[in-house]
Design a protein around this motif. Structure first.
Motif: not given
Length: 322
Positions: A24-30, A203-212
């Motif tokens: 999934a990460l590779l598919r999303n360009g990471h 979740a990795l690319t969305d900062p708003s998920t931090a701490g949740r």
């Protein structure tokens, strides 16, 4: 975090869930660095990315020096390390509690932007089962040591190479009965491995998920009995479902545990019996797949695509003879 500039270190990236997260990460360009004890086990992922997009490194998460090296120049990290039973060589405490603390501490020191820590529904530092208790301790450590951590708690995960339906499918080919610890009334919310992998990526690319924390479950809640009935149906077998009282299940787990001493996987352990006394479903009001923009995939849509291997005649079992 720009995807083209990101380097994500995935601890435990060679397993059932890990390989899907890497994909999934590779598919999303990471760019992805797979950090595992035996990098050769991640060989299948090597061909999935572009040239230079993927790297494999040797890393034992119990070794702080190796963890630090695996995080060198990374911008984000994912921790997928976990075991289902203990052995003389691996303990729940080392892998579920101490390792997340080490990873989170080093992420904080090295300026890592994001960490996704994959735990499990039922994780609780005060739980009776060692698996659940150490998973809970790992969550507490990760969140306290590194504030940019997102915790992902899946229910039991299913998919082509899972240890859920495949285990029961294999048993159905060998045994005339399928045992149900506690009578088969424990409830689960099986979640598709592809949905979990996508949740980790988002979740990795969305900062708003931090701490949740996010609890991931599929669209259906099924009892163990219903899961076994699904296996019977898809394998075209009519195995008897036999209730196994909790004391008997515990005794079976006790007798099976020594298998781990010789490197084998016990079919059941006392710790697993303890966990099965509690339902494994998403808590009311918990954030989940929909909060990450993901529509849950049902188990009945996926199970037939791989349970056919346990039928007499395999994928051709339903074909009329010429």
């Amino acid at each position: 975090m720009s995807r083209s500039d990101s380097l994500v270190t995935v601890f435990g990236g060679s397993g059932f869930l890990g390989s899907q997260v890497v994909r999934a990460l590779l598919r999303n360009g990471h760019r992805v660095r797979i950090a595992v004890r035996n990098p050769n086990l991640a060989f299948e992922s090597q061909t999935q990315g572009r040239v230079g997009q993927i790297q494999r490194v040797a890393c034992d998460v119990r070794d702080e020096t190796q963890v630090a090296a695996a995080l060198d120049n990374a911008t984000a990290a994912v921790n997928l390390v976990g075991i289902l039973h203990e052995s003389p060589w691996q303990s729940f405490s080392d892998l579920h509690a101490k390792a997340p603390a080490t990873i989170a501490q080093l992420c904080a020191r090295r300026g890592i932007k994001r960490l996704v820590h994959v735990s499990a529904i039922g994780a609780d530092a005060s739980a009776g089962a060692r698996y659940a208790r150490t998973k809970g301790e790992g969550e507490v450590a990760a969140l306290s040591e590194f504030k940019a951590t997102t915790v992902i708690r899946p229910s039991v995960v299913f998919g082509r190479d899972d240890d859920l339906l495949n285990r029961f499918g294999r048993l159905a080919t060998l045994s005339p009965v399928l045992p149900m610890p506690g009578g088969g009334d424990t409830r689960f919310q099986p979640v598709y491995v592809g949905d979990v992998a996508e949740a980790v990526t988002r979740a990795l690319t969305d900062p708003s998920t931090a701490g949740r924390a996010y609890e991931l479950g599929g669209p259906e809640i099924l009892t163990l009995r219903q899961i076994l009935e699904l296996v019977n149906s898809e394998t075209r077998r009519a195995r008897s479902l036999i209730p196994l009282p909790w004391p008997v299940a515990g005794a079976v787990g006790l007798m099976a545990e020594p298998l781990s001493w010789v490197g084998l996987t016990p079919p059941l352990t006392r710790d697993q019996v303890t966990m099965m006394k509690t339902d494994n479903v998403v808590a009311t009001g918990a954030a989940g797949l929909s909060d990450l923009g993901i529509e849950a995939t049902g188990i009945e849509a996926i199970a037939p695509t791989y349970l056919w291997r346990y039928r007499d005649g395999g994928q051709f079992a339903d074909m009329a003879p010429a």
